[in-house]
Design a protein around this motif. Structure first.
Motif, PDB file in Angstrom:
ATOM      1  N   ILE A  35      43.098  45.114  39.509  1.00 63.74           N
ATOM      2  CA  ILE A  35      42.587  44.233  38.451  1.00 63.74           C
ATOM      3  C   ILE A  35      41.378  44.876  37.793  1.00 63.74           C
ATOM      4  O   ILE A  35      41.228  44.873  36.565  1.00 63.74           O
ATOM      5  N   HIS A  36      40.503  45.457  38.618  1.00 69.67           N
ATOM      6  CA  HIS A  36      39.309  46.137  38.098  1.00 69.67           C
ATOM      7  C   HIS A  36      39.692  47.276  37.165  1.00 69.67           C
ATOM      8  O   HIS A  36      39.096  47.450  36.092  1.00 69.67           O
TER       9      HIS A  36
ATOM     10  N   ILE B 135      36.447  36.480  40.682  1.00 70.05           N
ATOM     11  CA  ILE B 135      37.882  36.197  40.747  1.00 70.05           C
ATOM     12  C   ILE B 135      38.200  35.455  42.047  1.00 70.05           C
ATOM     13  O   ILE B 135      39.032  34.548  42.082  1.00 70.05           O
ATOM     14  N   VAL B 136      37.520  35.841  43.113  1.00 72.95           N
ATOM     15  CA  VAL B 136      37.680  35.151  44.395  1.00 72.95           C
ATOM     16  C   VAL B 136      36.889  33.850  44.403  1.00 72.95           C
ATOM     17  O   VAL B 136      37.393  32.780  44.761  1.00 72.95           O
ATOM     18  N   ASN B 137      35.622  33.913  43.976  1.00 69.44           N
ATOM     19  CA  ASN B 137      34.739  32.758  44.105  1.00 69.44           C
ATOM     20  C   ASN B 137      35.043  31.637  43.119  1.00 69.44           C
ATOM     21  O   ASN B 137      34.765  30.465  43.397  1.00 69.44           O
ATOM     22  N   ALA B 138      35.596  31.956  41.944  1.00 70.14           N
ATOM     23  CA  ALA B 138      35.953  30.893  41.000  1.00 70.14           C
ATOM     24  C   ALA B 138      36.965  29.954  41.629  1.00 70.14           C
ATOM     25  O   ALA B 138      36.875  28.720  41.490  1.00 70.14           O
ATOM     26  N   TYR B 139      37.923  30.542  42.324  1.00 69.18           N
ATOM     27  CA  TYR B 139      38.917  29.724  43.034  1.00 69.18           C
ATOM     28  C   TYR B 139      38.272  28.982  44.194  1.00 69.18           C
ATOM     29  O   TYR B 139      38.422  27.769  44.355  1.00 69.18           O
ATOM     30  N   THR B 140      37.509  29.725  45.011  1.00 71.46           N
ATOM     31  CA  THR B 140      36.948  29.144  46.216  1.00 71.46           C
ATOM     32  C   THR B 140      35.958  28.031  45.907  1.00 71.46           C
ATOM     33  O   THR B 140      35.941  26.993  46.568  1.00 71.46           O
TER      34      THR B 140
ATOM     35  N   GLY C 229      39.231  39.413  31.775  1.00 69.39           N
ATOM     36  CA  GLY C 229      38.573  38.801  32.910  1.00 69.39           C
ATOM     37  C   GLY C 229      38.217  37.337  32.734  1.00 69.39           C
ATOM     38  O   GLY C 229      38.451  36.525  33.640  1.00 69.39           O
ATOM     39  N   PRO C 230      37.619  36.922  31.592  1.00 67.70           N
ATOM     40  CA  PRO C 230      37.214  35.515  31.448  1.00 67.70           C
ATOM     41  C   PRO C 230      38.361  34.519  31.627  1.00 67.70           C
ATOM     42  O   PRO C 230      38.213  33.517  32.324  1.00 67.70           O
TER      43      PRO C 230
ATOM     44  N   GLU D 241      51.718  46.752  44.642  1.00 70.27           N
ATOM     45  CA  GLU D 241      52.273  48.108  44.679  1.00 70.27           C
ATOM     46  C   GLU D 241      53.569  48.225  43.876  1.00 70.27           C
ATOM     47  O   GLU D 241      53.773  49.185  43.139  1.00 70.27           O
ATOM     48  N   TYR D 242      54.448  47.211  43.999  1.00 67.76           N
ATOM     49  CA  TYR D 242      55.792  47.351  43.438  1.00 67.76           C
ATOM     50  C   TYR D 242      56.041  46.526  42.173  1.00 67.76           C
ATOM     51  O   TYR D 242      56.970  46.830  41.415  1.00 67.76           O
ATOM     52  N   ALA D 243      55.236  45.492  41.952  1.00 68.43           N
ATOM     53  CA  ALA D 243      55.480  44.649  40.785  1.00 68.43           C
ATOM     54  C   ALA D 243      54.272  44.558  39.856  1.00 68.43           C
ATOM     55  O   ALA D 243      54.410  44.130  38.717  1.00 68.43           O
ATOM     56  N   GLY D 244      53.101  44.936  40.326  1.00 68.81           N
ATOM     57  CA  GLY D 244      51.884  44.815  39.525  1.00 68.81           C
ATOM     58  C   GLY D 244      51.044  43.650  39.991  1.00 68.81           C
ATOM     59  O   GLY D 244      51.555  42.671  40.547  1.00 68.81           O
ATOM     60  N   TRP D 245      49.738  43.730  39.740  1.00 64.39           N
ATOM     61  CA  TRP D 245      48.825  42.714  40.269  1.00 64.39           C
ATOM     62  C   TRP D 245      49.088  41.322  39.711  1.00 64.39           C
ATOM     63  O   TRP D 245      48.773  40.310  40.350  1.00 64.39           O
TER      64      TRP D 245
END
Length: 500
Positions: free
Chosen positions: A56-57, A70-75, A118-119, A180-184
């Motif tokens: 993603i980065h 990205i992690v904390n917005a959900y959490t 990102g936003p 790896e195989y389909a994309g993030w």
């Protein structure tokens, strides 16, 4: 005096009682599968994006702080609104709350998968968290109301806890394979068919539950807003120390704002007629202690998965799928631990299992912190670094977490009245996510500071030192949980509470 009506109740009333005379009603297996699948999907998204963060980065050009959000917005959305979601299940009905949560979660996953920057991705993750906050308490409330006989409820909660543990544990594996195989983007798209299937199944299998009287059907929006904003401010301040330093006005302004908002939350709860969290509930020894334990357990566990996902890729040089597969031993250890505790809890009660589990986890974290001494290591990418520094302590840390998961959830919900089932489940889920968000922010910031302070010129070694220091501090959380579990009542007290 009017004689009692001898006629049997109509089918709808007979069906409302899920377990008459200790016998499970028809369809309870389907309800358990639906509840566990929904919880798996919600918890999966806490960890599934971790392995995808480097990809993603690279595509969206996010900063380190952006990756954390990205992690904390959900959490944060998840943690801050879980209490509101739990009360929603009590007040508007479990079925309606479940369907609302699944719908919001699925649509947000679809939007996030198509996000061009990102936003929008961070915003979609926040909406996912809102949907999860409604959905997760509904799954546990559904189990508590469906399985009323103690032994059946323990088995159902054991399955629910094991699936929840598996969701957090295998998220790295699934995320690695998809990246790896389909994309993030498929770490988000994968929720769409699962969510659609849950909606169809719930419409058929989940019965309508009684709702609260109209006069009580009020949600404490001011309380939910202040607790969510307060937690967001605290986490934002912690993350900001990475670039501004602890003494910066920006940092302290966030801390002061967060503290004032949480104080306002307590004041609101003490005055409103229908609080999000009745303060009297927190005076229950078992409930309050269990939630404090979950807070520390969440801080340690969330940080471990996040830090190790970066360690596997940035230090050991593994691919996304290689990093995901590196999590497999820990994933299996959590499931094994959860199953063992499910079988033992009726004989031992929660306290000894939590003490044992957290002691084992503490040993694992202390040992795991030695990755800082191992550094990058020549040939680490071939697996030598993983086998020598990670495998055994990782299994210990996750086995202990699995042993503790079922009993701490049982302790938090023991003796809960049916009308408060959503509140109890919301509290325990909220404590886990709040601990995870704050712990992740604090420990990743500590790791970054440690890495920057070394600046030896060997990037892999410096990163490993930062991750090792953060994992050592995480061991303090599990050690405090092991000691704190001693304050829980013994098996006889819990058995008495279960029957009252």
């Amino acid at each position: 005096m009017r004689a009692a009506d001898p006629s049997p109740p109509p089918p709808a009333i007979r069906k409302a009682g899920p377990a008459a005379a200790g016998r499970p009603a028809r369809g309870t297996t389907a309800i358990l599968v639906i509840a566990c699948t929904a919880q798996f999907m919600v918890i999966l998204d806490v960890s599934i994006v971790n392995v995808a963060l480097p990809a993603i980065h690279a595509e969206l050009c996010l900063s380190t702080a952006g990756q954390q959000w990205i992690v904390n917005a959900y959490t944060l959305a998840f943690a801050g609104l879980l209490l509101l979601g739990g009360r929603a299940a009590d007040l508007v009905g479990t079925r309606r709350a479940f369907l609302t949560g699944v719908t919001a979660f699925t649509l947000a996953s679809l939007v996030g998968g198509f996000a061009p920057g990102g936003p929008l991705l961070i915003a979609a993750r926040a909406v996912q968290g809102v949907g999860g906050a409604v959905l997760a308490p509904a799954t546990l409330t559904l189990i508590m109301r469906t399985f009323t006989e103690p032994a059946a409820r323990t088995r159902a909660m054991g399955a629910w806890s094991a699936v929840m543990a598996a969701g957090g544990a295998v998220g790295g594996v699934i995320g690695g394979v998809l990246t790896e195989y389909a994309g993030w983007r498929w770490v988000l798209f994968v929720n769409v068919p699962i969510g659609a299937g849950l909606l169809a199944a719930a419409l058929v299998c989940v019965p309508s539950a009684p709702t609260a009287p109209a006069g009580l059907r009020r949600l404490d929006l001011p309380g939910a807003m202040t607790v969510t904003a307060g937690l967001t401010a605290l986490v934002h301040g912690t993350i900001a120390t990475e670039t501004h330093g602890w003494g910066a006005p920006h940092v302290w302004g966030s801390f002061v704002t967060g503290t004032l908002l949480l104080a306002a939350f307590v004041a609101i709860e003490s005055r409103v007629a229908h609080p999000l969290v009745p303060l009297a509930v927190l005076r229950r020894r078992t409930l309050a202690t269990a939630n404090l334990l979950v807070l520390g357990m969440g801080a340690a566990a969330f940080s471990m998965w996040f830090l190790l996902s970066l360690y596997f890729q940035q230090v050991l040089g593994r691919s996304a799928i290689g990093a995901g597969l590196s999590f497999l031993p820990g994933s299996l250890a959590i499931v094994v631990g959860a199953q063992v505790s499910t079988r033992l809890i009726a004989r031992t009660g929660p306290r000894p299992l939590i003490v044992t589990g957290m002691t084992i986890s503490t040993a694992g974290f202390v040992w795991l912190s030695r990755i800082g001494e191992a550094g990058g290591g020549s040939g680490a990418g071939s697996g030598a670094g993983y086998a020598s520094a990670v495998l055994a302590p990782f299994v210990l840390a996750t086995l202990g977490a699995g042993l503790s998961l079922v009993p701490v959830t049982a302790a938090a919900t023991t003796g809960t009245a049916p009308a408060e089932a959503g509140l109890a489940s919301g509290l325990v889920n909220s404590s886990r996510q709040i601990g995870g968000a704050l712990g992740l922010a604090a420990l990743t910031t500590l790791a970054a500071h440690t890495t920057a302070a070394r600046a030896s010129g060997d990037t892999a070694t410096d990163l490993a030192a930062g991750y090792g220091r953060a994992l050592l501090i995480a061991s303090a959380f599990t050690a405090c949980a092991a000691l704190g579990a001693l304050a829980l009542p013994g098996r006889r007290s819990n058995a008495k509470a279960e029957t009252t």
